[in-house]
Design a protein around this motif. Structure first.
Motif, PDB file in Angstrom:
ATOM      1  N   GLN A   3       0.849  -1.191   0.000  1.00  0.00           N
ATOM      2  CA  GLN A   3       0.000   0.000   0.000  1.00  0.00           C
ATOM      3  C   GLN A   3       0.886   1.242   0.000  1.00  0.00           C
ATOM      4  OE1 GLN A   3      -2.597  -0.601   3.410  1.00  0.00           O
ATOM      5  NE2 GLN A   3      -4.200  -1.367   2.072  1.00  0.00           N
ATOM      6  N   LEU A   4       0.497   2.186  -0.828  1.00  0.00           N
ATOM      7  CA  LEU A   4       1.239   3.440  -0.941  1.00  0.00           C
ATOM      8  C   LEU A   4       0.335   4.588  -0.527  1.00  0.00           C
ATOM      9  CD1 LEU A   4       2.829   2.799  -4.455  1.00  0.00           C
ATOM     10  CD2 LEU A   4       3.913   2.465  -2.228  1.00  0.00           C
ATOM     11  N   VAL A   5       0.839   5.466   0.304  1.00  0.00           N
ATOM     12  CA  VAL A   5       0.057   6.598   0.783  1.00  0.00           C
ATOM     13  C   VAL A   5       0.782   7.882   0.436  1.00  0.00           C
ATOM     14  CG1 VAL A   5      -0.979   7.738   2.767  1.00  0.00           C
ATOM     15  CG2 VAL A   5      -0.901   5.225   2.659  1.00  0.00           C
ATOM     16  N   GLU A   6       0.117   8.706  -0.397  1.00  0.00           N
ATOM     17  CA  GLU A   6       0.709   9.980  -0.805  1.00  0.00           C
ATOM     18  C   GLU A   6       0.212  11.111   0.084  1.00  0.00           C
ATOM     19  OE1 GLU A   6      -0.281   8.211  -5.095  1.00  0.00           O
ATOM     20  OE2 GLU A   6      -1.442   8.500  -3.266  1.00  0.00           O
ATOM     21  N   SER A   7       1.008  12.150   0.163  1.00  0.00           N
ATOM     22  CA  SER A   7       0.605  13.359   0.875  1.00  0.00           C
ATOM     23  C   SER A   7       1.390  14.529   0.315  1.00  0.00           C
ATOM     24  CB  SER A   7       0.861  13.227   2.382  1.00  0.00           C
ATOM     25  OG  SER A   7       2.238  13.024   2.634  1.00  0.00           O
ATOM     26  N   GLY A   8       0.930  15.740   0.626  1.00  0.00           N
ATOM     27  CA  GLY A   8       1.676  16.932   0.245  1.00  0.00           C
ATOM     28  C   GLY A   8       1.090  17.738  -0.887  1.00  0.00           C
ATOM     29  N   TYR A  31      15.430  -4.839  -4.940  1.00  0.00           N
ATOM     30  CA  TYR A  31      15.451  -3.944  -6.089  1.00  0.00           C
ATOM     31  C   TYR A  31      14.033  -3.581  -6.493  1.00  0.00           C
ATOM     32  CZ  TYR A  31      16.300  -1.755 -10.526  1.00  0.00           C
ATOM     33  OH  TYR A  31      16.335  -0.841 -11.553  1.00  0.00           O
ATOM     34  N   ASN A  32      13.775  -2.286  -6.625  1.00  0.00           N
ATOM     35  CA  ASN A  32      12.479  -1.840  -7.097  1.00  0.00           C
ATOM     36  C   ASN A  32      12.637  -0.458  -7.713  1.00  0.00           C
ATOM     37  OD1 ASN A  32      11.716   0.370  -4.972  1.00  0.00           O
ATOM     38  ND2 ASN A  32      12.455  -1.357  -3.779  1.00  0.00           N
ATOM     39  N   ILE A  33      11.615  -0.042  -8.382  1.00  0.00           N
ATOM     40  CA  ILE A  33      11.590   1.301  -8.959  1.00  0.00           C
ATOM     41  C   ILE A  33      10.361   2.015  -8.420  1.00  0.00           C
ATOM     42  CG2 ILE A  33      11.445   2.677 -11.058  1.00  0.00           C
ATOM     43  CD1 ILE A  33      12.795   0.371 -12.536  1.00  0.00           C
ATOM     44  N   VAL A  97       5.094   1.873  -7.309  1.00  0.00           N
ATOM     45  CA  VAL A  97       6.304   1.080  -7.111  1.00  0.00           C
ATOM     46  C   VAL A  97       6.196  -0.158  -7.983  1.00  0.00           C
ATOM     47  CG1 VAL A  97       5.397  -0.111  -5.060  1.00  0.00           C
ATOM     48  CG2 VAL A  97       7.866   0.012  -5.443  1.00  0.00           C
ATOM     49  N   VAL A  98       7.260  -0.457  -8.667  1.00  0.00           N
ATOM     50  CA  VAL A  98       7.348  -1.643  -9.507  1.00  0.00           C
ATOM     51  C   VAL A  98       8.312  -2.612  -8.843  1.00  0.00           C
ATOM     52  CG1 VAL A  98       7.939  -2.585 -11.750  1.00  0.00           C
ATOM     53  CG2 VAL A  98       6.853  -0.333 -11.587  1.00  0.00           C
ATOM     54  N   THR A 103       3.026  -4.106 -10.083  1.00  0.00           N
ATOM     55  CA  THR A 103       2.976  -2.645  -9.959  1.00  0.00           C
ATOM     56  C   THR A 103       1.886  -2.265  -8.970  1.00  0.00           C
ATOM     57  OG1 THR A 103       3.723  -2.338 -12.234  1.00  0.00           O
ATOM     58  CG2 THR A 103       2.659  -0.469 -11.168  1.00  0.00           C
ATOM     59  N   PHE A 104       2.210  -1.367  -8.075  1.00  0.00           N
ATOM     60  CA  PHE A 104       1.258  -0.908  -7.073  1.00  0.00           C
ATOM     61  C   PHE A 104       1.134   0.611  -7.176  1.00  0.00           C
ATOM     62  CE2 PHE A 104       1.024  -4.968  -5.013  1.00  0.00           C
ATOM     63  CZ  PHE A 104       2.276  -5.533  -5.220  1.00  0.00           C
ATOM     64  N   TRP A 105      -0.098   1.101  -6.939  1.00  0.00           N
ATOM     65  CA  TRP A 105      -0.382   2.530  -7.064  1.00  0.00           C
ATOM     66  C   TRP A 105      -0.950   3.087  -5.759  1.00  0.00           C
ATOM     67  CZ3 TRP A 105       0.889   5.281 -11.346  1.00  0.00           C
ATOM     68  CH2 TRP A 105       1.149   4.567 -12.520  1.00  0.00           C
TER      69      TRP A 105
END
Length: 115
Positions: A3-8, A31-33, A97-98, A103-105
């Motif tokens: 899980q990805l959490v954005e802010s800002g 290793y990831n991007i 992130v890959v 791929t996760f968003w």
């Protein structure tokens, strides 16, 4: 599952700066991007910047020299430092992130640049 959490995100005047943050719920594989993409209504999501675990970064031509994408592997966090913002940078910004073949968003964060 990651899980990805954005802010800002937010509203800023042209010429201003914002910093987006994206925190991953799990430590990705060695290793990831990680990257930032953006999307405006009626258009496809496009790459803004990506960075590998080892710090190799790529930028869209439209943001080169204005945006940077630092990451902190110890904090599972990637940032998008946006300077000299333009109205055309207005969009919903997504972190991803890959990891190998997956791929996760994140859910996205709105950035609005007023003229």
């Amino acid at each position: 599952q990651v899980q990805l959490v954005e802010s800002g995100g937010g509203l800023v005047q042209a010429g201003g700066s914002l910093r987006l943050s994206c925190v991953s719920s799990k430590t990705p594989s060695r290793y990831n991007i990680m990257g930032w993409y953006r999307q405006t209504p009626g258009n496809e999501r496009v790459m803004v910047a990506t960075i590998s675990t080892y710090g190799n970064a790529n930028y869209a031509d439209s943001v080169k020299g204005r945006f940077t994408i630092p990451r902190d592997n110890a904090k599972n966090t990637v940032y998008l430092q946006m300077n000299s913002l333009k109205p055309e940078d207005t969009a919903v910004y997504y972190c991803n992130v890959v990891i190998i073949a997956s791929t996760f968003w994140g859910q996205g964060t709105q950035v609005t640049v007023s003229s």
